[in-house]
Design an enzyme around this catalytic site. Structure first.
Site, PDB file in Angstrom:
ATOM      1  N   LYS A   1       0.835  -1.205   0.000  1.00 23.25           N
ATOM      2  CA  LYS A   1       0.000   0.000   0.000  1.00 23.25           C
ATOM      3  C   LYS A   1       0.869   1.255   0.000  1.00 23.25           C
ATOM      4  O   LYS A   1       0.591   2.214  -0.712  1.00 23.25           O
ATOM      5  CB  LYS A   1      -0.962  -0.005   1.192  1.00 23.25           C
ATOM      6  CG  LYS A   1      -2.047  -1.059   1.021  1.00 23.25           C
ATOM      7  CD  LYS A   1      -3.112  -0.973   2.078  1.00 23.25           C
ATOM      8  CE  LYS A   1      -4.193  -2.030   1.809  1.00 23.25           C
ATOM      9  NZ  LYS A   1      -4.942  -2.436   2.982  1.00 23.25           N
TER      10      LYS A   1
ATOM     11  N   LYS B   1     -11.418  -4.634  -3.708  1.00 18.83           N
ATOM     12  CA  LYS B   1     -12.010  -3.377  -4.166  1.00 18.83           C
ATOM     13  C   LYS B   1     -10.968  -2.517  -4.895  1.00 18.83           C
ATOM     14  O   LYS B   1     -11.264  -1.920  -5.919  1.00 18.83           O
ATOM     15  CB  LYS B   1     -12.543  -2.655  -2.922  1.00 18.83           C
ATOM     16  CG  LYS B   1     -13.145  -1.333  -3.175  1.00 18.83           C
ATOM     17  CD  LYS B   1     -14.649  -1.373  -3.045  1.00 18.83           C
ATOM     18  CE  LYS B   1     -15.189   0.022  -3.262  1.00 18.83           C
ATOM     19  NZ  LYS B   1     -16.325   0.149  -4.076  1.00 18.83           N
TER      20      LYS B   1
ATOM     21  N   LYS C   1      -6.156 -11.482  -6.100  1.00 22.24           N
ATOM     22  CA  LYS C   1      -7.171 -11.688  -5.066  1.00 22.24           C
ATOM     23  C   LYS C   1      -8.312 -10.704  -5.314  1.00 22.24           C
ATOM     24  O   LYS C   1      -8.070  -9.568  -5.725  1.00 22.24           O
ATOM     25  CB  LYS C   1      -6.504 -11.402  -3.714  1.00 22.24           C
ATOM     26  CG  LYS C   1      -7.392 -11.510  -2.523  1.00 22.24           C
ATOM     27  CD  LYS C   1      -6.709 -10.916  -1.290  1.00 22.24           C
ATOM     28  CE  LYS C   1      -6.747  -9.411  -1.313  1.00 22.24           C
ATOM     29  NZ  LYS C   1      -6.484  -8.748  -0.032  1.00 22.24           N
TER      30      LYS C   1
HETATM   31  P1  TYM Z   1     -11.056  -6.103   5.174  1.00 21.50           P
HETATM   32  O1  TYM Z   1     -12.101  -5.106   5.541  1.00 21.50           O
HETATM   33  O2  TYM Z   1     -10.125  -5.773   4.079  1.00 21.50           O
HETATM   34  O3  TYM Z   1     -11.745  -7.469   4.803  1.00 21.50           O
HETATM   35  C1  TYM Z   1     -12.717  -8.058   5.650  1.00 21.50           C
HETATM   36  C2  TYM Z   1     -12.507  -9.556   5.666  1.00 21.50           C
HETATM   37  O4  TYM Z   1     -12.660 -10.090   4.354  1.00 21.50           O
HETATM   38  C3  TYM Z   1     -11.537 -10.910   4.051  1.00 21.50           C
HETATM   39  N1  TYM Z   1     -11.282 -10.861   2.595  1.00 21.50           N
HETATM   40  C4  TYM Z   1     -11.121 -11.938   1.824  1.00 21.50           C
HETATM   41  N2  TYM Z   1     -11.136 -13.263   2.104  1.00 21.50           N
HETATM   42  C5  TYM Z   1     -10.931 -14.124   1.083  1.00 21.50           C
HETATM   43  N3  TYM Z   1     -10.724 -13.731  -0.205  1.00 21.50           N
HETATM   44  C6  TYM Z   1     -10.705 -12.414  -0.542  1.00 21.50           C
HETATM   45  N4  TYM Z   1     -10.511 -12.038  -1.813  1.00 21.50           N
HETATM   46  C7  TYM Z   1     -10.894 -11.457   0.503  1.00 21.50           C
HETATM   47  N5  TYM Z   1     -10.931 -10.095   0.542  1.00 21.50           N
HETATM   48  C8  TYM Z   1     -11.167  -9.757   1.835  1.00 21.50           C
HETATM   49  C9  TYM Z   1     -10.392 -10.309   4.840  1.00 21.50           C
HETATM   50  O5  TYM Z   1      -9.350 -11.233   5.043  1.00 21.50           O
HETATM   51  C10 TYM Z   1     -11.093  -9.934   6.134  1.00 21.50           C
HETATM   52  O6  TYM Z   1     -11.169 -11.032   7.006  1.00 21.50           O
HETATM   53  N6  TYM Z   1      -7.519  -5.641   8.641  1.00 21.50           N
HETATM   54  C11 TYM Z   1      -8.853  -6.157   8.403  1.00 21.50           C
HETATM   55  C12 TYM Z   1      -9.899  -5.575   9.336  1.00 21.50           C
HETATM   56  C13 TYM Z   1      -9.604  -5.704  10.789  1.00 21.50           C
HETATM   57  C14 TYM Z   1      -9.594  -6.897  11.545  1.00 21.50           C
HETATM   58  C15 TYM Z   1      -9.302  -6.506  12.880  1.00 21.50           C
HETATM   59  C16 TYM Z   1      -9.803  -8.234  11.215  1.00 21.50           C
HETATM   60  C17 TYM Z   1      -9.323  -4.678  11.655  1.00 21.50           C
HETATM   61  N7  TYM Z   1      -9.150  -5.159  12.902  1.00 21.50           N
HETATM   62  C18 TYM Z   1      -9.215  -7.463  13.909  1.00 21.50           C
HETATM   63  C19 TYM Z   1      -9.715  -9.186  12.257  1.00 21.50           C
HETATM   64  C20 TYM Z   1      -9.424  -8.782  13.569  1.00 21.50           C
HETATM   65  C21 TYM Z   1      -9.257  -5.812   6.987  1.00 21.50           C
HETATM   66  O7  TYM Z   1      -8.789  -4.865   6.413  1.00 21.50           O
HETATM   67  O8  TYM Z   1     -10.237  -6.548   6.478  1.00 21.50           O
END
Ligand code: TYM
Length: 336
Positions: free
Chosen positions: A115, A198, A195
């Protein structure tokens, strides 16, 4: 009691990567007896990515993310659902952890490097992102974290932070374990390459309209083994089959794989079936989302109640943390 925690960003329309990789497990774990499940719309994480953050939209997107999770099956009577900024103890704990986390551990994070390389000016918050994430999880002493596999490195840091804290200040936090959906740990994009994400623009939105979803499925790349129509296909290399396996019954997939490999069916037929099976899952989610949109109070009430319940747990952890960390306790004037 076992405790589950996960967070999801309010960065626009949630997609089927989020759904299959994470949200399906939020619901499954939320329904298990003997576990308390806590899910958070992480609105303080969103502004770390300047390309995706918009102050005019943040509040609306936070509400929308909660609504879509409820439409996908999260029941606020069974789980705690809340917005991160409504429980300020997360950021308080994150600061304490920030002082204890080596800078080098953060600069080697793959997501940070990716990023940051695309930004002219890198917010310090992007570097600290995994520390806030560790605080999100550890403030509830959660041991199970349902996520997609793109979060495994962040979970390693969270365990490292817990371990270091426990050694220095006494046993306080469990080491939280990653809980993947073994069938869909990393959902590819409709381009069949990166993957689903967005920021790449290769998503299928959970609430996207059907014509638009069909346009994306219809133009999905064929498998590289089938160059001419008469070539036998290789379902193992086909992104269409990959998606079919997420949505269709295994028996149907098995029959189609056989037929496809011996040229019995063409890609278009498989795509039509994929569309049909996908819609069986997505249509009810859209209907529930429409119903909730007509009654947003239900979502707001759920978030309010969720924040109250989450905060009670977070406050107790912070009392323990402040004391162990050596801070001066707050003094209350004796009234006598
Ligand atoms: P975020 O908002 O990007 O995504 C939310 C969840 O969706 C999963 N995900 C996917 N899984 C499989 N294939 C994909 N193509 C795919 N795209 C997204 C992500 O792995 C995630 O589980 N950092 C985290 C948010 C967060 C968090 C936390 C998660 C903040 N604090 C504490 C767990 C525990 C994030 O950006 O997810």
């Amino acid at each position: 009691m076992k405790r589950v925690f996960s967070g999801i960003q309010p960065t626009g329309d949630l997609h089927i990567g989020n759904y299959l990789g994470a949200m399906v497990n939020y619901v499954a774990l939320g329904n298990q007896l003997g576990r308390e499940a806590i899910y958070c719309i992480v609105d303080y994480h969103a502004p770390t990515n300047p390309a995706a953050y918009d102050k005019q939209l943040l509040a609306q997107r936070t509400l929308e993310a909660a609504l879509v999770n409820m439409a996908a099956g999260l029941d606020p009577d069974k789980v705690i659902l809340f917005a991160q900024s409504h429980v300020p103890e997360h950021t308080e704990l994150a600061w304490i952890f920030t002082t204890q986390t080596p800078y080098g551990d953060l600069t080697r994070m793959t997501q940070f490097k990716d990023k940051a390389s695309k930004l002219e000016s890198v917010p310090a918050g992007l570097l600290m992102y995994p520390v806030l994430m560790a605080a999100d999880i550890l403030i509830y002493k959660a041991d199970t974290v349902p996520v997609g596999d793109d979060q495994t490195q962040h979970l390693e840091i969270a365990r490292e932070i817990a371990r270091r804290w426990n050694l220095e200040y006494g046993e306080t936090f469990p080491e939280p374990q990653t809980y993947l959906n073994q069938d869909a740990p990393r959902v590819p994009g409709v381009d069949g390459k990166a993957k689903m994400s967005k920021s790449v623009g290769n998503t299928i939105g959970l609430l996207e309209d059907e014509a638009s979803i069909w346009a994306k499925i219809r133009t999905m790349p064929d498998d590289p083994a089938r160059i001419r129509l008469s070539d036998p296909g290789d379902p193992g290399r086909s992104v269409v089959f990959k998606f079919l396996s997420y949505f269709a019954a295994p028996e149907l997939v098995a029959v189609l794989r056989q037929e496809y490999a011996r040229r019995g069916v063409g890609t278009l037929v498989v795509k039509e079936l994929l569309m049909q099976e996908m819609m069986k899952k997505l249509r009810p989610i859209r209907q529930r989302a429409d119903a909730l949109r007509a009654n947003p109070e239900r979502v707001l009430d759920a978030l309010e109640d969720g924040a109250r319940r989450a905060r009670a747990i977070a406050k107790a952890t912070m009392e323990e943390v402040r004391e162990k960390f050596g801070l001066l306790p707050r003094h209350t004037k004796s009234k006598a």
